[in-house]
Design a protein around this motif. Structure first.
Motif, PDB file in Angstrom:
ATOM      1  N   UNK A 163       7.276  19.921  -6.865  1.00 32.14           N
ATOM      2  CA  UNK A 163       7.716  19.560  -5.511  1.00 32.14           C
ATOM      3  C   UNK A 163       7.201  18.176  -5.117  1.00 32.14           C
ATOM      4  N   UNK A 164       5.952  17.873  -5.461  1.00 35.86           N
ATOM      5  CA  UNK A 164       5.413  16.536  -5.163  1.00 35.86           C
ATOM      6  C   UNK A 164       6.198  15.456  -5.883  1.00 35.86           C
ATOM      7  N   UNK A 165       6.453  15.685  -7.160  1.00 38.47           N
ATOM      8  CA  UNK A 165       7.159  14.677  -7.948  1.00 38.47           C
ATOM      9  C   UNK A 165       8.592  14.494  -7.450  1.00 38.47           C
ATOM     10  N   UNK A 166       9.283  15.597  -7.192  1.00 34.70           N
ATOM     11  CA  UNK A 166      10.667  15.514  -6.709  1.00 34.70           C
ATOM     12  C   UNK A 166      10.716  14.826  -5.352  1.00 34.70           C
ATOM     13  N   UNK A 225       3.324   6.033  -5.670  1.00 32.53           N
ATOM     14  CA  UNK A 225       3.142   6.145  -7.114  1.00 32.53           C
ATOM     15  C   UNK A 225       1.998   7.094  -7.457  1.00 32.53           C
ATOM     16  N   UNK A 226       0.960   7.071  -6.629  1.00 36.33           N
ATOM     17  CA  UNK A 226      -0.165   7.976  -6.851  1.00 36.33           C
ATOM     18  C   UNK A 226       0.278   9.428  -6.690  1.00 36.33           C
ATOM     19  N   UNK A 227       1.084   9.694  -5.661  1.00 34.90           N
ATOM     20  CA  UNK A 227       1.569  11.054  -5.425  1.00 34.90           C
ATOM     21  C   UNK A 227       2.432  11.515  -6.600  1.00 34.90           C
ATOM     22  N   UNK A 228       3.288  10.627  -7.109  1.00 37.34           N
ATOM     23  CA  UNK A 228       4.114  10.976  -8.264  1.00 37.34           C
ATOM     24  C   UNK A 228       3.248  11.291  -9.476  1.00 37.34           C
ATOM     25  N   UNK A 229       2.219  10.477  -9.672  1.00 43.77           N
ATOM     26  CA  UNK A 229       1.334  10.699 -10.807  1.00 43.77           C
ATOM     27  C   UNK A 229       0.586  12.023 -10.667  1.00 43.77           C
ATOM     28  N   UNK A 244       0.818  -1.215   0.000  1.00 41.77           N
ATOM     29  CA  UNK A 244       0.000   0.000   0.000  1.00 41.77           C
ATOM     30  C   UNK A 244       0.855   1.270   0.000  1.00 41.77           C
ATOM     31  N   UNK A 245       2.015   1.222   0.698  1.00 40.53           N
ATOM     32  CA  UNK A 245       2.889   2.393   0.743  1.00 40.53           C
ATOM     33  C   UNK A 245       3.419   2.727  -0.648  1.00 40.53           C
ATOM     34  N   UNK A 246       3.845   1.676  -1.390  1.00 37.27           N
ATOM     35  CA  UNK A 246       4.355   1.894  -2.750  1.00 37.27           C
ATOM     36  C   UNK A 246       3.269   2.453  -3.653  1.00 37.27           C
TER      37      UNK A 246
END
Length: 451
Positions: A64-67, A19-23, A13-15
């Motif tokens: 900033x979210x992606x980085x 991935x959702x945050x990166x997207x 779930x953490x991964x």
């Protein structure tokens, strides 16, 4: 009978959430870029403030979210993995596209600012709030420049989070860019004082010691203007030699300077692209010191012309200043210096064109305590140090010989020591006595095992 073990990577779930945050970050980046593009070309149809300023804010949050997600998940040892396999950082097609966009932006900024009116209008509320003045192309540039340093400063903080030196150094360049090169000049304009950048000095800010600039500062700034002239003169001729004596040119090039700040943050992914050849070093010496000489001559000619009231040199001194401003101040430092990041590395301007770097380099090489010492007996010749030297120094050669690195070009960023797996390199401010002495190595000829 041995049994085969089949390993399968489970998605936790953490991964998934990461991935959702990166997207989400990528989506916000895309929306932000679209808003900026609409502001640039469609200001007559949609509010440029909504699309441009709003798009810039959305882009900042998305970046900033992606980085945060992409860098936080990598261990410090993995931060440089794959740089030569990615097109954007290995002179691939996307690198050329990025370089073309950056170069084109600088060309428009310097010579066709009317084409950027939509983006300039987008920054109007921010300009009025900070400076109480209408927005112009230089405020637009300063805003984008500062955001690049701050956003990619977070990138650098995460990438080098296991090094106290690099954390402090990155925070320093972010602070000086935001405070001294963006907020403070804007505040001065709001108070009807001359715009002045306290983190830039002659010869980098070459016009700060020109007669016309001094006259403007005294006329419009009164006592504060006199202090600005005093500040610039003291830092150019007194503080710079003293600080360089104790700390080398890193006190400015890697801790204070806005050009160095952009190189160490936004330019960090391209540091490995610097040319390490001897030919490049010859070009470096052949270009950067004549530029310093040109600045000195231009300043002297302008003062001679001012004292003689134009009788000795006429328009010659003004022609010198205009020539330097066009070819060096605009073409070299902006168009080439930043636009060529993805192709020639992040210190093109600092290495080949910056007169301040040349001035500091001469002081560092001949009148400083700073050096990078090498423990040659521990070197395994992996080449990481040379690969990631943004100034094109073949650090490995010095390490193999056990010789200290005392080069005019070195900006003391410390990345060579950071990427060394054996702790061979160390940045030091030791005494000048024995500064060039290397570590004692056992050479092959000294071994007489078979005798």
């Amino acid at each position: 009978m041995p049994t085969a073990v089949i390993s399968q990577t489970a998605t936790t779930p953490s991964t998934t959430s990461q991935n959702v945050v990166k997207m989400v970050g990528l989506v916000l980046i895309s929306i932000g870029l679209l808003g900026i593009l609409v502001a640039a070309v469609g200001a007559d149809y949609l509010s440029p403030v909504f699309t441009g300023l709003g798009g810039t804010a959305v882009f900042t949050v998305g970046a900033l979210l992606y980085i945060w997600q992409s860098r936080r998940r990598k261990s410090p040892a993995e931060q440089n993995h794959g740089l030569w396999q990615q097109e954007a950082t290995s002179r691939g097609a996307s690198a050329w596209v990025i370089g073309f966009v950056l170069t084109g932006f600088y060309v428009l900024l310097y010579w066709f600012p009317d084409t950027l009116q939509g983006l300039i209008q987008a920054m109007e509320p921010l300009s009025q709030w900070l400076r109480n003045r209408p927005s112009d192309q230089w405020f637009l540039y300063g805003t984008f420049y500062t955001l690049a340093v701050l956003i990619m400063g977070v990138y650098a903080l995460l990438k080098y989070r296991n090094s106290r030196y690099h954390i402090i150094r990155t925070i320093s360049v972010m602070f000086f860019q935001l405070g001294f090169a963006f907020l403070l000049p804007g505040l001065l304009l709001m108070l009807n004082q001359p715009e002045y950048y306290f983190s830039y000095f002659w010869p980098l800010k070459y016009d700060y010691l020109f007669p016309s600039t001094m006259e403007y500062l005294v006329r419009d700034g009164a006592a504060l203007g006199v202090f600005m002239i005093f500040w610039g003169a003291v830092f150019s001729f007194l503080a710079t030699p003293v600080l360089t004596y104790f700390y080398g040119k890193r006190w400015y090039c890697s801790w204070v300077c806005g050009c160095g700040g952009l190189a160490e943050t936004a330019g960090d992914p391209y540091r490995h692209l610097s040319d390490k050849s001897r030919k490049a070093w010859r070009w470096e010496v052949a270009i950067i010191y004549p530029i310093l000489g040109f600045v000195i001559l231009t300043t002297l000619f302008l003062w001679i012309n001012s004292w003689s009231e134009g009788r000795l040199l006429g328009d010659l001194s003004g022609g010198f200043a205009q020539t330097y401003g066009f070819f060096i101040g605009a073409m070299f430092s902006g168009v080439v210096g930043v636009g060529f990041y993805p192709l020639m590395g992040n210190r093109v301007w600092c290495r080949f064109g910056c007169p301040m770097a040349a001035y500091l380099g001469l002081l560092q090489k001949h009148f400083s305590r700073f050096r990078i010492t090498t423990n040659g007996g521990q070197c395994i010749s992996c080449g990481n140090c040379s690969t990631y030297c943004e100034m094109g120094i073949d650090v490995r050669w010095y390490a193999q010989q056990g010789e200290p690195i005392i080069r005019a070009a070195c900006v003391g960023c410390g990345i060579c020591a950071h990427v060394c797996p054996r702790g061979v390199l160390k940045l030091e401010n030791g005494p000048r006595e024995g500064r060039y002495a290397g570590t004692t190595l056992i050479s092959r000829d000294e071994l007489r095992i078979l005798d």
